[in-house]
Design a protein around this motif. Sequence first.
Motif, PDB file in Angstrom:
ATOM      1  N   GLU A  10      54.429  35.666  42.006  1.00 10.87           N
ATOM      2  CA  GLU A  10      53.753  34.381  42.216  1.00 10.87           C
ATOM      3  C   GLU A  10      54.755  33.215  42.274  1.00 10.87           C
ATOM      4  O   GLU A  10      54.500  32.198  42.914  1.00 10.87           O
ATOM      5  CB  GLU A  10      52.735  34.168  41.089  1.00 10.87           C
ATOM      6  CG  GLU A  10      51.758  33.065  41.324  1.00 10.87           C
ATOM      7  CD  GLU A  10      50.774  33.312  42.454  1.00 10.87           C
ATOM      8  OE1 GLU A  10      50.379  32.316  43.087  1.00 10.87           O
ATOM      9  OE2 GLU A  10      50.409  34.472  42.707  1.00 10.87           O
ATOM     10  N   ARG A  18      53.982  33.328  51.110  1.00  6.64           N
ATOM     11  CA  ARG A  18      52.559  33.623  50.960  1.00  6.64           C
ATOM     12  C   ARG A  18      52.381  35.131  51.096  1.00  6.64           C
ATOM     13  O   ARG A  18      53.213  35.808  51.703  1.00  6.64           O
ATOM     14  CB  ARG A  18      51.734  32.944  52.051  1.00  6.64           C
ATOM     15  CG  ARG A  18      51.702  31.449  51.953  1.00  6.64           C
ATOM     16  CD  ARG A  18      50.612  30.891  52.840  1.00  6.64           C
ATOM     17  NE  ARG A  18      51.183  30.389  54.091  1.00  6.64           N
ATOM     18  CZ  ARG A  18      50.461  30.008  55.120  1.00  6.64           C
ATOM     19  NH1 ARG A  18      49.156  30.101  55.105  1.00  6.64           N
ATOM     20  NH2 ARG A  18      51.039  29.559  56.209  1.00  6.64           N
ATOM     21  N   THR A  19      51.269  35.632  50.590  1.00  8.33           N
ATOM     22  CA  THR A  19      50.999  37.069  50.742  1.00  8.33           C
ATOM     23  C   THR A  19      50.642  37.369  52.189  1.00  8.33           C
ATOM     24  O   THR A  19      50.207  36.486  52.943  1.00  8.33           O
ATOM     25  CB  THR A  19      49.844  37.543  49.844  1.00  8.33           C
ATOM     26  OG1 THR A  19      48.640  36.925  50.290  1.00  8.33           O
ATOM     27  CG2 THR A  19      50.102  37.251  48.376  1.00  8.33           C
ATOM     28  N   LYS A  21      48.112  38.932  53.164  1.00  2.01           N
ATOM     29  CA  LYS A  21      46.676  38.658  53.314  1.00  2.01           C
ATOM     30  C   LYS A  21      46.455  37.183  53.646  1.00  2.01           C
ATOM     31  O   LYS A  21      45.637  36.844  54.500  1.00  2.01           O
ATOM     32  CB  LYS A  21      45.946  39.054  52.028  1.00  2.01           C
ATOM     33  CG  LYS A  21      44.463  38.757  52.030  1.00  2.01           C
ATOM     34  CD  LYS A  21      43.694  39.784  52.843  1.00  2.01           C
ATOM     35  CE  LYS A  21      42.209  39.683  52.613  1.00  2.01           C
ATOM     36  NZ  LYS A  21      41.521  38.898  53.633  1.00  2.01           N
ATOM     37  N   GLU A  22      47.192  36.303  52.993  1.00  3.44           N
ATOM     38  CA  GLU A  22      47.056  34.869  53.269  1.00  3.44           C
ATOM     39  C   GLU A  22      47.499  34.532  54.695  1.00  3.44           C
ATOM     40  O   GLU A  22      46.859  33.730  55.378  1.00  3.44           O
ATOM     41  CB  GLU A  22      47.852  34.051  52.247  1.00  3.44           C
ATOM     42  CG  GLU A  22      47.240  34.116  50.864  1.00  3.44           C
ATOM     43  CD  GLU A  22      48.143  33.574  49.775  1.00  3.44           C
ATOM     44  OE1 GLU A  22      47.604  32.968  48.845  1.00  3.44           O
ATOM     45  OE2 GLU A  22      49.386  33.740  49.849  1.00  3.44           O
ATOM     46  N   HIS A  40      49.657  43.470  53.479  1.00  2.00           N
ATOM     47  CA  HIS A  40      48.854  42.421  52.849  1.00  2.00           C
ATOM     48  C   HIS A  40      49.288  42.106  51.417  1.00  2.00           C
ATOM     49  O   HIS A  40      49.147  40.976  50.976  1.00  2.00           O
ATOM     50  CB  HIS A  40      47.366  42.775  52.888  1.00  2.00           C
ATOM     51  CG  HIS A  40      46.751  42.533  54.229  1.00  2.00           C
ATOM     52  ND1 HIS A  40      45.411  42.652  54.453  1.00  2.00           N
ATOM     53  CD2 HIS A  40      47.292  42.191  55.420  1.00  2.00           C
ATOM     54  CE1 HIS A  40      45.155  42.386  55.724  1.00  2.00           C
ATOM     55  NE2 HIS A  40      46.281  42.111  56.329  1.00  2.00           N
ATOM     56  N   GLY A  41      49.804  43.054  50.698  1.00  2.00           N
ATOM     57  CA  GLY A  41      50.239  42.815  49.320  1.00  2.00           C
ATOM     58  C   GLY A  41      51.664  42.312  49.207  1.00  2.00           C
ATOM     59  O   GLY A  41      52.118  41.945  48.121  1.00  2.00           O
ATOM     60  N   TRP A  42      52.400  42.306  50.291  1.00  2.00           N
ATOM     61  CA  TRP A  42      53.781  41.819  50.275  1.00  2.00           C
ATOM     62  C   TRP A  42      53.795  40.300  50.339  1.00  2.00           C
ATOM     63  O   TRP A  42      52.800  39.671  50.672  1.00  2.00           O
ATOM     64  CB  TRP A  42      54.562  42.350  51.460  1.00  2.00           C
ATOM     65  CG  TRP A  42      54.660  43.831  51.576  1.00  2.00           C
ATOM     66  CD1 TRP A  42      54.194  44.789  50.709  1.00  2.00           C
ATOM     67  CD2 TRP A  42      55.240  44.550  52.660  1.00  2.00           C
ATOM     68  NE1 TRP A  42      54.463  46.034  51.180  1.00  2.00           N
ATOM     69  CE2 TRP A  42      55.112  45.926  52.376  1.00  2.00           C
ATOM     70  CE3 TRP A  42      55.865  44.166  53.833  1.00  2.00           C
ATOM     71  CZ2 TRP A  42      55.583  46.911  53.225  1.00  2.00           C
ATOM     72  CZ3 TRP A  42      56.339  45.143  54.681  1.00  2.00           C
ATOM     73  CH2 TRP A  42      56.205  46.507  54.373  1.00  2.00           C
ATOM     74  N   TRP A  43      54.941  39.708  50.046  1.00  2.00           N
ATOM     75  CA  TRP A  43      55.135  38.257  50.134  1.00  2.00           C
ATOM     76  C   TRP A  43      56.070  37.986  51.304  1.00  2.00           C
ATOM     77  O   TRP A  43      57.110  38.633  51.450  1.00  2.00           O
ATOM     78  CB  TRP A  43      55.742  37.722  48.838  1.00  2.00           C
ATOM     79  CG  TRP A  43      54.771  37.772  47.712  1.00  2.00           C
ATOM     80  CD1 TRP A  43      54.447  38.861  46.951  1.00  2.00           C
ATOM     81  CD2 TRP A  43      53.968  36.709  47.228  1.00  2.00           C
ATOM     82  NE1 TRP A  43      53.502  38.535  46.030  1.00  2.00           N
ATOM     83  CE2 TRP A  43      53.188  37.212  46.174  1.00  2.00           C
ATOM     84  CE3 TRP A  43      53.838  35.368  47.581  1.00  2.00           C
ATOM     85  CZ2 TRP A  43      52.294  36.425  45.474  1.00  2.00           C
ATOM     86  CZ3 TRP A  43      52.944  34.585  46.877  1.00  2.00           C
ATOM     87  CH2 TRP A  43      52.184  35.110  45.837  1.00  2.00           C
ATOM     88  N   SER A  71      60.756  39.078  53.653  1.00  2.00           N
ATOM     89  CA  SER A  71      59.630  39.730  52.980  1.00  2.00           C
ATOM     90  C   SER A  71      60.069  40.381  51.678  1.00  2.00           C
ATOM     91  O   SER A  71      61.175  40.909  51.584  1.00  2.00           O
ATOM     92  CB  SER A  71      59.023  40.814  53.877  1.00  2.00           C
ATOM     93  OG  SER A  71      58.527  40.254  55.065  1.00  2.00           O
ATOM     94  N   THR A  74      56.102  44.149  47.158  1.00  2.55           N
ATOM     95  CA  THR A  74      55.801  44.105  45.723  1.00  2.55           C
ATOM     96  C   THR A  74      54.869  45.209  45.269  1.00  2.55           C
ATOM     97  O   THR A  74      54.462  45.218  44.122  1.00  2.55           O
ATOM     98  CB  THR A  74      55.171  42.744  45.364  1.00  2.55           C
ATOM     99  OG1 THR A  74      54.036  42.534  46.198  1.00  2.55           O
ATOM    100  CG2 THR A  74      56.156  41.614  45.569  1.00  2.55           C
TER     101      THR A  74
END
Length: 92
Positions: A10, A18-19, A21-22, A40-43, A71, A74
């Motif tokens: 975070e 951002r993730t 998904k975002e 989607h779960g990566w940053w 990227s 995570t």
Amino acid sequence: MKLKEGIAPEVLRKYGFRTGKEWADAGERCLKGVGYEYQHGWWHKFLMDEEEPEKIAYTEEEYDIPMVQISFRTQDKFNMGLMKNSGQSLSK
């Protein structure tokens, strides 16, 4: 890239990440489907377009290739379990 142990992902928000998904919800990257959904779960962080700062800068819009993408993976497993956080390939 890898976060140091004990650092919560975070904290990356402070640096513009951002993730996936975002990004997908914004209609930019990591969209639905097998080719993207696993991210989607990566940053992620991208170089943004100078003329439209809310949009990612692409080398070629047609080919959907970002100019710069950073990227952080995570999740323990991604892409159908082929790799782990260490970045080493695993055989089934």
